[in-house]
Every structure is written in structure tokens, then in C-alpha cells.
Design an enzyme around this catalytic site. Structure first.
Site, PDB file in Angstrom:
ATOM      1  N   ASP A 135       0.870  -1.160   0.000  1.00 41.02           N
ATOM      2  CA  ASP A 135       0.000   0.000   0.000  1.00 41.02           C
ATOM      3  C   ASP A 135       0.922   1.230   0.000  1.00 41.02           C
ATOM      4  OD1 ASP A 135      -2.255   1.763   0.588  1.00 41.02           O
ATOM      5  OD2 ASP A 135      -1.414   1.847   2.618  1.00 41.02           O
ATOM      6  N   ASP A 168      -0.081   4.967   0.900  1.00 46.03           N
ATOM      7  CA  ASP A 168      -0.240   6.019   1.907  1.00 46.03           C
ATOM      8  C   ASP A 168      -0.285   5.506   3.338  1.00 46.03           C
ATOM      9  OD1 ASP A 168      -0.146   8.243   0.238  1.00 46.03           O
ATOM     10  OD2 ASP A 168      -2.153   7.786  -0.490  1.00 46.03           O
ATOM     11  N   ASP A 189      -1.573  -0.474   5.921  1.00 46.28           N
ATOM     12  CA  ASP A 189      -2.025   0.016   7.231  1.00 46.28           C
ATOM     13  C   ASP A 189      -3.535  -0.087   7.419  1.00 46.28           C
ATOM     14  OD1 ASP A 189      -2.203   2.224   5.245  1.00 46.28           O
ATOM     15  OD2 ASP A 189      -3.098   3.282   6.940  1.00 46.28           O
TER      16      ASP A 189
HETATM   17 MG   LIG Z   1      -2.768   3.300   3.503  1.00 47.99          MG
END
Ligand SMILES: [Mg+2]
Length: 238
Positions: A8, A10, A184
Site C-alpha cells: 500500500d 499512503d 495500514d
Molecule cells: Mg494506507
């Protein structure tokens, strides 16, 4: 077969909020307006409420972009009477896309993966806007270590849809067993990995971790790049 790491973007490798903060400051100052942490916080809060309205269908994208900058203007010192909020919004998006900010230690971590894990392939798997994601990647130099970038806007499917991951597998020509998703977000990254039956690492976990790991079939958790490196090294060797 390679060891395919799907990252991922961000709040995993890049700090979206730091880019946003930087770009907002640059654009407001360029237009003769003041900028402060307080203005940034107000922008974030109002922006979030507007995105919720957009999702509900009560406002359009244009309204969102206009209203978020009208609100910012009202909070800044300086003369904003001649400013077009949509133009300032465009400048903000452009500025953000050339001002990527790395998560602390991300570049060294990615280099270490490449140098020490034989057959490591690094892919970006991100929901978001193509220009913004690719621009920020390039501006940090992280793009030199990636083997491919998959952005939902270009692909026409988004995480956590299993189809998002199936297209990636198709394009890289490798089986799901050779991939591990690192991210995240529970609702896009971890749920996506579960939907596509891929292994997963929840990066920077919080809240009730045990419960979430069971609910989303998460294989590993890592609270630092050091921990993440060790997990990926072992996973690759296994
Ligand atoms: Mg993210």
C-alpha cells in the site's frame, strides 16, 4: 517465481498527510495568504466531512473542491477576494503531486529488501489518483526501487475488491502464493488480501489487534520497518 511484495502507498511507504500539509502551506503562501497548523487541522476536518457528503451523493466533486478552499480562505489572513477556489484547488493538487514525503525510514527499508532478499519484487498497490500517487513516488526517488505500480484509478477496480488483486497477478504473471500484501488499512489492504486469499502484514496496527487479526485473516503485524523487514525475510525463506 519471485517474492512479490505488494505495498500500500499512503501511511505505509509515503506520508500522505505530510504532503498535504506541505502543499497547502505552499499554495496559500503563493497566493498571499497565511498558513498555520490550526488552518491545516480545520482543512482536514472540513475536507473529511465533505468527502462523506460526496459519498452520500449530496454534493459534487466540484462543490467539494470549491467549498473546502472557500472555507480555508475565510480562516486565513490576507486578501482572498480575487481568488478562485477551484484554481487554488488545482494548484494544491498539482503541488501535492510533486511533493511526496516518505514515511521515516521507508527508502532505506525498500533498498534493504532489494539488496538482501533474492528475487524480491516490489509493487505498489494503491487506491487513489494516478497522477498524485505516481508523482509523489517519483519525487521521493522510491520509484527507482519499484517493479510496478498499480493504482485503482487506472485499473478501474479498488481495494478491497478481489478483482483488484487478480488483475495484478495477471499482469505480473505469478500466482497468489508468491504475493504478500503489506498495508495500514484493515478495510482496504487487509480485507483485500483476505478476499483475494493472499498473505498479509498489517503495518502499524492499532486498537484491538488480536480481534482484527482473526476477523481479517491477517498473517503478521509489524510496528516498524525493522519488524517488517524481519517478517518479509522469513516469509521469503519459508
Ligand atoms: Mg494506507
Amino acid at each position: 517465481m519471485h517474492h512479490n511484495f505488494l505495498f500500500d502507498l499512503d501511511q505505509t511507504l509515503l506520508d500522505f498527510h505530510a504532503s498535504e500539509y506541505k502543499a497547502l502551506g505552499i499554495v496559500l503562501n503563493e497566493n498571499g495568504l497565511s498558513f498555520s497548523d490550526e488552518i491545516y487541522r480545520a482543512f482536514i476536518a472540513y475536507n473529511k466531512s465533505l468527502w462523506l457528503e460526496l459519498e452520500k451523493g449530496t454534493i459534487s466533486r466540484t462543490e467539494l473542491f470549491t467549498r473546502r478552499f472557500r472555507d480555508v480562505f475565510s480562516r486565513c489572513e490576507g486578501d482572498s477576494s480575487g481568488l478562485d477556489p477551484l484554481k487554488v484547488n488545482d494548484a494544491f493538487i498539482r503541488t501535492m503531486s510533486v511533493n511526496g514525503v516518505l514515511m521515516d525510514g521507508a527508502l532505506a527499508f525498500v533498498r534493504r529488501l532489494k539488496d538482501n532478499i533474492p528475487d524480491a519484487r516490489i509493487y505498489i498497490a494503491s487506491n487513489g489518483a494516478t497522477v498524485n500517487a505516481k508523482g509523489r513516488l517519483a519525487s521521493t526517488g522510491l520509484d527507482r526501487y519499484t517493479d510496478g505500480v498499480f493504482i485503482s484509478e487506472e485499473m478501474g477496480v479498488t481495494k478491497p475488491d478481489a478483482a483488484f488483486f487478480e488483475r495484478i497477478l495477471e499482469q505480473i504473471g505469478e500466482p497468489g502464493s508468491s504475493c504478500i500484501m503489506i498495508g495500514d488499512s484493515l478495510t482496504s489492504d487487509m480485507l483485500g488480501a483476505k478476499n483475494a486469499s493472499l498473505d498479509s502484514v498489517w503495518f502499524m496496527p492499532s486498537g484491538n489487534i488480536g480481534e482484527a487479526m482473526a476477523a481479517y485473516d491477517i498473517n503478521y503485524c509489524a510496528s516498524s520497518f525493522e519488524e517488517l523487514y524481519e517478517i518479509l525475510r522469513e516469509w521469503s525463506a519459508g
